[in-house]
Design a protein around this motif. Structure first.
Motif, PDB file in Angstrom:
ATOM      1  N   ARG A  71       0.806  -1.210   0.000  1.00 56.72           N
ATOM      2  CA  ARG A  71       0.000   0.000   0.000  1.00 56.72           C
ATOM      3  C   ARG A  71       0.847   1.271   0.000  1.00 56.72           C
ATOM      4  O   ARG A  71       0.543   2.229  -0.708  1.00 56.72           O
ATOM      5  N   THR A  72       1.925   1.276   0.791  1.00 56.20           N
ATOM      6  CA  THR A  72       2.756   2.481   0.869  1.00 56.20           C
ATOM      7  C   THR A  72       3.449   2.761  -0.451  1.00 56.20           C
ATOM      8  O   THR A  72       3.431   3.900  -0.955  1.00 56.20           O
ATOM      9  N   THR A  73       4.066   1.724  -1.020  1.00 56.66           N
ATOM     10  CA  THR A  73       4.766   1.947  -2.288  1.00 56.66           C
ATOM     11  C   THR A  73       3.789   2.236  -3.419  1.00 56.66           C
ATOM     12  O   THR A  73       4.094   3.013  -4.330  1.00 56.66           O
ATOM     13  N   ALA A  74       2.596   1.657  -3.364  1.00 53.24           N
ATOM     14  CA  ALA A  74       1.588   1.953  -4.387  1.00 53.24           C
ATOM     15  C   ALA A  74       1.177   3.420  -4.335  1.00 53.24           C
ATOM     16  O   ALA A  74       0.985   4.069  -5.382  1.00 53.24           O
ATOM     17  N   THR A  75       1.053   3.959  -3.129  1.00 53.82           N
ATOM     18  CA  THR A  75       0.705   5.378  -2.991  1.00 53.82           C
ATOM     19  C   THR A  75       1.806   6.261  -3.545  1.00 53.82           C
ATOM     20  O   THR A  75       1.538   7.253  -4.242  1.00 53.82           O
ATOM     21  N   VAL A  76       3.070   5.906  -3.257  1.00 60.12           N
ATOM     22  CA  VAL A  76       4.202   6.661  -3.808  1.00 60.12           C
ATOM     23  C   VAL A  76       4.155   6.650  -5.326  1.00 60.12           C
ATOM     24  O   VAL A  76       4.315   7.683  -5.994  1.00 60.12           O
ATOM     25  N   ILE A  77       3.921   5.480  -5.904  1.00 62.27           N
ATOM     26  CA  ILE A  77       3.897   5.338  -7.356  1.00 62.27           C
ATOM     27  C   ILE A  77       2.778   6.179  -7.965  1.00 62.27           C
ATOM     28  O   ILE A  77       2.985   6.921  -8.936  1.00 62.27           O
TER      29      ILE A  77
END
Length: 341
Positions: A71-77
């Motif tokens: 979830r965190t990396t998806a938000t960054v992306i």
């Protein structure tokens, strides 16, 4: 002091999600964050490298269906892909500590004499360490993985070190004019001898000699041990000479006759390392001043085990400035040819 960022991570609003993930990993490494946190962002960047339907996945919110993206990396992306500076990236940038002193000296550094790769106990390939060093403004970087006795750090046997020399030679052809200097952080054994074949040491550009065992040895034999190592014609730098650790992982400094050891360094043209790792900051300031007064040269090194840690040089530069050590006394303000010549 202006914050330094790798030129590949421009310090601006990034439209490149991969660059944003890698920059976050860089800042986390600089902060010495737990490895699992860093790997999450580097892993997501590697996964994203093979994604050809990013627009659709961002629009539908299905990035987390990809193995290695949470979830965190998806938000960054999603934020970076939309032309925003990701909130997480802004947070880790703002959290980066910048020393108040040492900016002039830091700007004068051309390279770093003490770094590690995943060939020993570092976390990244040689090429990634080298390209990050180049992005930070270095002209060269010395690769100094551990010697064989340090098995916990996967120290390099003579055979593995020779293999590494071939890898470095190939890499240098592709990175020129930037240069990776060949080297080793060689263990100083109990009698002051060095933990690697002497003929092989003679082939290397930079030899950092350090104590990693028997750190509580009595002062007299420890003094003899360090003086013997500093007198070896293959040694260029005496690494983290007291062996102390500070912060959460405390370890007292070794005891030795610092005047005798630093005099040997001066007389045999061995630089005293100013180790910039926040958990070392070795030697203490009083010993730095003694080495300065005795006429020693210094090497301000990151002792980096990950790309973001290459930026730790700022801490060593701040301490050097506080102790009245100028660029003329610091070996890695020089060009590669002066280091290897």
């Amino acid at each position: 002091m202006a914050r330094r960022t790798p030129s590949g991570y421009q310090g601006r609003v990034s439209e490149d999600a991969i660059a944003a993930l890698r920059e976050i990993a860089f800042w986390l490494e600089r902060q010495n964050a737990p490895t699992y946190r860093v790997r999450a962002f580097r892993r997501a960047a590697a996964v994203l490298d093979d994604v050809d339907d990013l627009d659709r996945r961002v629009e539908r919110g299905t990035l987390t269906d990809l193995e290695g993206i949470g979830r965190t990396t998806a938000t960054v992306i999603a934020q970076a892909h939309g032309g925003r500076t990701p909130d997480y990236l802004a947070k880790v940038r703002d959290a980066a500590e910048v020393p108040e002193h040492g900016a002039e000296l830091r700007a004068a550094l051309r390279g770093d004499c003490h770094t590690h790769s995943d060939w020993s106990d570092g976390g990244s390939p040689i090429a990634e360490m080298a390209t990050t060093a180049r992005a930070l403004g270095h002209e060269w970087v010395a690769l100094t993985d551990h010697s064989p006795r340090l098995t916990v750090a996967r120290g390099l046997s003579a055979e593995r070190l020779r293999e590494q020399l071939d890898v470095v030679a190939r890499l240098n052809r592709s990175l020129a004019p930037f240069r990776v200097l060949t080297g080793i952080e060689v263990d100083i054994l109990g009698d002051g001898s060095l933990d690697q074949d002497e003929d092989l040491l003679a082939e290397l550009d930079v030899v950092v000699a350090s104590v990693h065992s028997d750190l509580r040895m009595a002062s007299a034999p420890m003094t003899r041990r360090l003086v013997t190592a500093a007198s070896n014609p293959h040694v260029d730098v005496l690494g983290h000479c007291t062996g102390r650790l500070i912060g959460d992982r405390k370890r007292p400094q070794s005891t030795f006759d610092a005047r005798e050891v630093f005099t040997a360094c001066r007389d045999h043209d061995v630089a005293v390392e100013i180790n910039s790792r926040p958990d070392r900051l070795d030697p203490p300031r009083e010993l730095m001043r003694l080495a300065r007064d005795l006429g020693c040269e210094f090497s301000i090194d990151s002792d980096a085990h990950a790309p973001g840690q290459l930026d730790w040089l700022a801490y060593g530069c701040a301490r050097a400035e506080e102790c009245g050590i100028g660029p003329d006394r610091v070996r890695n303000t020089r060009q590669a040819a002066d280091i290897t010549g």
